[in-house]
Write an enzyme that holds these catalytic residues in place. Structure first.
Site, PDB file in Angstrom:
ATOM      1  CG  HIS A   1      -1.987   0.992   1.220  1.00 28.83           C
ATOM      2  ND1 HIS A   1      -1.748   2.338   1.324  1.00 28.83           N
ATOM      3  CD2 HIS A   1      -3.341   0.858   1.114  1.00 28.83           C
ATOM      4  CE1 HIS A   1      -2.901   2.988   1.276  1.00 28.83           C
ATOM      5  NE2 HIS A   1      -3.882   2.108   1.154  1.00 28.83           N
TER       6      HIS A   1
ATOM      7  NE  ARG B   1      -2.889   7.534  -1.737  1.00 34.17           N
ATOM      8  CZ  ARG B   1      -2.943   6.368  -2.358  1.00 34.17           C
ATOM      9  NH1 ARG B   1      -2.771   6.304  -3.672  1.00 34.17           N
ATOM     10  NH2 ARG B   1      -3.174   5.255  -1.685  1.00 34.17           N
TER      11      ARG B   1
END
Lengths: 415, 222, 540
Positions: C315, C335
């Site tokens: 990740h 994000r």
């Protein structure tokens, strides 16, 4: 030995229930007449007699009395007669209330005179239905009586007496918890200070004594402090109601000289152990105290002698365990009781005792592991001193003493 | 990034009865590993969301509860990993609820202790997430389940409040009941319902035409 | 590795309102992955010598466990307490809970055995959300295409189609279990975009989606009358029939190593999760403590075929410091909400919403090429510019990312004021046991669901598909296991497959010294941990 049994508080002449006439025939009310002449002398008498708090503290009674006596009423002063009696193995106060309620009431009035109290509250566990009924009937005979009026005259203001059933919670027996309940709130123990003598029920100076403590006062006033001191064995003074239970032939309440040995209580008065088995241990007091073992048979059952052995007299309850009874199961039962009784205010106490109970139950029922045992031991060592009241300390002490003497039984119970 | 690490002095503490020397930036879990405390079984996510690493913590006379993964080593503290709590005593299945009108009555049957709160604040003091547990329980007892559930939004299932409750209310489970019953009866999103309806009329057949998941259109009575 | 900036210098140079240069021309994705993604590291890769995947490559840490000796022998099973059940579920996370509930809904007697506590899992830590194609401008078909494309077309289309088709129904089922989701003002489920997906499709419960899912499922499992839960009961071995070819139960140990129990079951569902705690290639991990790949080991030893053992997800945004949170996630949702990635020079270097493997490879490249930021506690990373996000959308972090804030508060960080240092963290095992659409493995009687199963995400998983997979395939496996359990139960329970595996290891010249499954990561100071004492030989 047996001639000293049930000689005073539980003397047959005193055991007249709520029958006031018969109680007065046996000298009931004399102490109140004596005290009305010179109320402060009552305090001196119990100080000379070295009367102790018989609800478990063993604290000299005169100190609390003096503290309350020195306070000005705001506007009242309270006396709480503590009859919440809820500890496993303790069943003496209910007997006093049931069989000699007038003696208890007279004791309370004497304390009121000595300390300037004008409001007396009898704070009684509602589960003790017979004791409640007897006290209620007895109090009815006092209301409006000339004795009560004379006491009021001696005090300089009227004295009221009220019966207040407690919540029935074990923790309600703690003195500041009793105050909360009397004020109409949940019986949470308060932090100290302030002490009840300064800031008690409804903010008034308040004296709190156990039923048995107050019941001893009339005889001290009538017969004098010297007489009282002679009732005890060795340095101990007066008598004591021992609640004897467990694996003995004759369980029951025994009034004996304070300082009677464990041997005499269990083997002589109690008739020895069931099935002739050897003595294994005795849970004393709350039973949140240190265990006694056969090595302690010679110990005098009074506050100071037991303290020297690292134990405690507590309420005078002696729960006898013979060989053949498992210690772990007994301790587990008591820990569960205290865990259930913890009031919740102190997380350390509630979560601590609940976890102790979970672990010891697991061990007792054959599901425990070595890790559980190690956790149990580390846990009870972390808890003492962390609560507002002494509940958590008592549980830790009980566990500590059971580990000290009977660790092997815990280890045997592991899966 | 204000937490400094590296050159601080070490601290001595007790974990599960074992003396441990650790660095103060370590959590109690890390300190336990570093100090060789025998296997720590009650720890999992290490970020404060699973509620497993419940500890009792003693600083001087003060004893409290916390999560080990969010508590840092400090000089002189004693800590103990608590065993997992016992199984909950309150039994219910959402599928037993046929109708939203009797939620409160059913709640009182399932959690009869919930309106007996004695306001000792033990649950509030115990909660590592700062949840107003007592208020949440009161809302549930008053039938205000949506608000009660919202009060428990940060609940991580550590059940420290359950251990702390003298009335055995099981506040964590009251909170979860409140959240679940709210979703079960009240969450009916139009965009989801519309797509489900489209799929009911024309089931999706992917490239290899797999069987649709059986039961996804099973009958609901609510 | 070339030095970049120290953390202090980078913080001093950081300006929340600095003008940002346009993105540089991106590197071709395959070139970026080949050069920088950890799956493409040549060191630390082994080739399996025995078992159904002999000849396949996988990280050495995993190969060591797949080719290890079992803990127990037949003799250890003498006198061990036996429990019978219809369906044994091994694993207490989201997939295990969904499987148990589905099997119980079908009337099976279910025993759920979990290594730690029910709910201790990666599920509970999932933040961002769960994918379901529910928006008008989205479709199940688009979901299918996004999943296959992001997985570099290595996923099994039949499995993917099954999962994406289940999506909306899964959300409905979760609501029926009592799970809440964020809604818009009009009551629609709120959806987010994420890296590599073509429409807003992530439904969520703020950034606590996994926690909300797990607590609803945990409660549902605990409360279900047809499910018995055994906590702290790690599976140490599966049981096979007399020819070692069918799974007929499992041997469970205890975390303190004191006890073995046999469970005889008509079907066994592995829902044991992932492998983050193996720290492949030395990476930190976002996973929970129990993610030690036990299910892969058990499945492989009994002969189940695995797939994509060389593909793992790193990740992009794992925390770098403070050290105790190293590897812990900052959700991709942030994000998706607009937070940018900046290198030590304050420049953007990648489209932040590219698939995870691309973004991770890009971050590793920045750091390796000297544009990383180095805290003095070790490690390296780049900025995740949460402060700029907060500046652009004040209050957003507090409203939508309470978990990030709560965790930061304890760590003494304020992501609203300062950017957060991030680096890729070992997050997910893309492959796993080969399954069909019913979750059945290649071994009769053995099912797998969730992260332990493979074939869905190809070589890269997109956000929100893990939570969907665990429920979709958890339920599929649970229902199939409940139905197939209607045949007559096992006649004989043996460790025949262990003998066969042992024979293969010996013939291949591999040592029999190492034992697996690992059960717990060994972080305890050397020599001080308990033996994993499911091994009765270590009893005196």
């Amino acid at each position: 030995m047996t001639e000293s049994l049930n000689a005073n508080l539980l003397h047959p002449q005193q055991r007249v229930g709520d029958n006031m006439a018969r109680w007065r025939e046996a000298g009931g009310g004399d102490a109140l007449r004596i005290a009305a002449q010179d109320p402060p002398a009552v305090l001196t008498a119990i100080k000379d007699a070295d009367l102790r708090g018989l609800g478990g503290s063993g604290f000299p009674v005169w100190r609390k009395w003096e503290a309350v006596a020195n306070e000005a009423p705001r506007p009242d002063k309270y006396l709480v007669c503590n009859g919440n009696e809820d500890e496993p193995g303790t069943f003496k106060d209910r007997l006093l209330l049931q069989e000699t309620p007038h003696q208890v009431i007279e004791g309370a009035l004497l304390a009121a005179l000595a300390t300037g109290v004008n409001r007396i509250v009898f704070y009684i566990n509602p589960d003790l239905t017979r004791a409640l009924a007897a006290l209620q009937a007895a109090l009815g005979q006092w209301q409006g009586s000339d004795m009560l009026q004379q006491a009021g005259k001696a005090l300089g203001r009227p004295i009221t007496m009220e019966l207040k059933p407690s919540s029935g919670h074990y923790i309600g027996g703690e003195e500041t918890a009793a105050l909360e309940w009397i004020e109409g709130k949940f019986p949470f123990p308060r932090g100290k200070p302030p002490y009840p003598a300064q800031d008690g029920a409804h903010g008034c100076p308040t004296l709190i004594n156990n039923v048995e403590t107050l019941a001893n006062v009339p005889a001290i006033v009538r017969h004098g402090a010297d007489w009282f001191r002679r009732q005890g064995i060795g340095k101990a003074t007066g008598g004591k109601l021992y609640s004897l239970s467990g694996d003995v032939l004759h369980p029951g309440v025994y009034e004996l000289p304070m300082g009677t040995t464990l041997h005499d209580l269990v083997l002589v008065h109690g008739g020895g152990l069931l099935s002739g088995k050897p003595l294994k241990a005795v849970f004393t007091g709350g039973p949140s105290n240190t265990l006694l073992t056969p090595a302690d048979l010679d110990v005098g059952l009074d506050f100071d002698s037991l303290r020297e052995r690292g134990a405690s007299l507590g309420t005078g309850a002696m729960i006898v365990v013979s060989e053949g009874t498992g210690i772990v199961k007994q301790v587990a039962e008591y820990v569960r009781f205290f865990a259930h009784s913890s009031c919740g205010q102190c997380v350390s106490c509630k979560t601590g005792t609940a976890t102790l109970s979970l672990l010891i139950d697991r061990i007792d029922t054959g599901r425990g592991t070595a890790a559980d045992l190690a956790t149990l031991e580390s846990l009870y060592r972390m808890l003492p001193g962390s609560g507002r009241c002494h509940l958590v300390n008592g549980v830790a002490q009980l566990l500590d003493s059971s580990f000290r003497h009977f660790r092997h039984e815990y280890e045997q119970a592991l899966k | 990034m204000t937490k400094k690490t590296g050159d601080e002095p070490t601290v001595d503490l007790l974990i599960n009865g074992v003396k441990v020397r650790a660095e103060p930036h370590m959590t109690i879990v890390e300190a336990a590993w570093a100090g060789g405390v025998p296997r720590i079984t009650g720890a999992s996510c290490l970020e404060g969301v699973c509620g497993s690493c419940r500890i009792l913590l003693r600083r001087g006379q003060e004893v409290s509860v916390a999560l080990a993964c969010e508590t840092f080593a400090e000089q002189g503290v004693e800590t103990l990993f608590l065993p997992p709590p016992s199984a909950p005593r309150h039994q219910y299945e959402l599928s037993d609820f046929k109708d939203g009108w009797d939620i409160q009555a059913r709640f009182q049957e399932i959690f009869p202790e919930a309106d007996r709160c004695r306001h000792c604040h033990g649950c509030v003091q115990s909660c590592p997430k700062g949840i107003a547990v007592e208020d949440g329980v009161a809302l549930a007892a008053a039938g205000r389940f949506r608000e009660a559930g919202e009060a428990f939004f940060e609940c991580v299932m550590c059940e420290l409040c359950d251990s702390a409750c003298p009335e055995q209310i099981a506040p964590a489970h009251v909170g979860l009941f409140s959240r679940r019953i709210t979703a079960f009866f009240h969450l009916r999103p139009p965009n989801l319902i519309h797509r489900l309806e489209e799929l009911r009329q024309e089931p999706f057949s992917g490239s290899n035409n797999p069987a649709p998941l059986p039961g996804s259109d099973e009958k609901e009575s609510s | 590795m070339t030095r970049g900036l120290s953390l202090q210098a980078a913080l001093a140079a950081y300006r929340v309102d600095a003008e940002l240069a346009p993105l540089p021309q991106p590197l071709e994705p395959d070139a970026l992955l080949n050069a920088f993604h950890p799956d493409h590291l040549r060191d630390g890769i082994a080739t399996l010598a025995v078992g159904p995947n002999a000849g396949a490559r996988c990280p050495r840490e995993l190969a060591d466990l797949l080719q290890a000796e079992a803990y127990i022998d037949e003799v250890d099973l003498a006198g061990v307490e036996v429990t019978d059940t219809d369906v044994l579920v091994i694993g207490g996370g989201g997939a295990g809970s969904a499987a148990a509930l589905a099997a119980a809904e079908r009337g099976a007697r279910v025993l759920l055995a979990t290594k730690m506590r029910l709910g201790d899992s990666n599920t509970v830590m999932a933040e961002g959300g769960i994918q379901a194609a529910i928006e008008p401008d989205d479709s199940v078909q688009q979901h299918l295409q996004d999943t296959l494309r992001a997985g570099h077309h290595a996923g099994n289309p039949a499995l993917v189609a099954a999962m994406v088709g289940d999506g909306p129904g899964v959300i409905r089922w979760l609501i029926r279990q009592g799970m809440q989701f964020d809604q818009t003002a009009s009551g629609d489920l709120h959806t987010r975009r994420a890296g590599g997906i073509s429409a807003p499709r992530i439904v969520h419960c703020r950034d606590y989606t996994g926690l909300e899912m797990m607590r609803a499922l945990r409660e549902a499992v605990i409360q279900h009358r047809g499910i018995e839960v055994w906590d702290q009961a790690p599976a140490v071995e599966l049981l096979s029939n007399e020819n070692g070819r069918k799974c007929v139960g499992a041997v469970l140990g205890s975390l303190d190593g004191q006890k073995l129990r046999i469970v005889r079951a008509r079907s066994v569902i592995l829902a044991t999760g992932g492998i983050g705690r193996l720290h492949l290639h030395g990476f930190p991990t976002s996973n929970h403590l129990g993610a030690t790949g036990d299910g892969l080991v058990l499945a492989y030893r009994i002969g189940a075929r695995l797939c994509d053992l060389d593909s793992f997800q790193y990740h992009p945004t794992g925390l770098v410091n403070p050290p105790y949170l190293s590897g812990k996630l900052v959700t991709e949702g942030i994000r998706a909400a607009g937070a940018l990635l900046l290198n030590a020079e304050g420049h953007r270097f990648i489209d932040e919403l590219q698939p995870r493997d691309i973004v991770s490879a890009a971050i590793i490249r920045e750091c390796r090429e000297g544009r990383g930021i180095h805290p003095d506690t070790g490690g390296v990373g780049v900025w995740l510019d949460t402060a700029r996000l907060e500046r652009g959308q004040p209050g957003l972090i507090e409203q939508q990312f309470p978990k990030l804030l709560a965790r930061s508060r304890i760590a003494g960080i304020d992501p609203r004021r300062d950017p957060v240092l991030v680096y890729p963290t070992l997050h997910y095992q893309n492959g796993g046991a080969v399954i069909d659409v019913d979750g059945a493995t290649t071994v009769p009687g053995l099912y797998a669901a969730g992260e332990v199963a493979g074939g869905i995400h190809g070589h890269n998983r997109i956000m929100g598909n893990a939570l969907l997979e665990i429920i979709s395939f958890g339920r599929r496996a649970g229902m199939a296991a409940a139905i197939s359990s209607h045949d007559r139960g096992p006649k004989k329970i043996t460790l025949e497959h262990v003998n066969q595996a042992r024979r293969a290891l010996t013939l291949a010249g591999l040592p029999l010294t190492r034992r697996a499954p690992q059960i717990m990561p060994d972080y305890t100071a050397p020599g001080k941990d308990f033996q994993i004492a499911a091994n009765p030989r270590s009893k005196s």
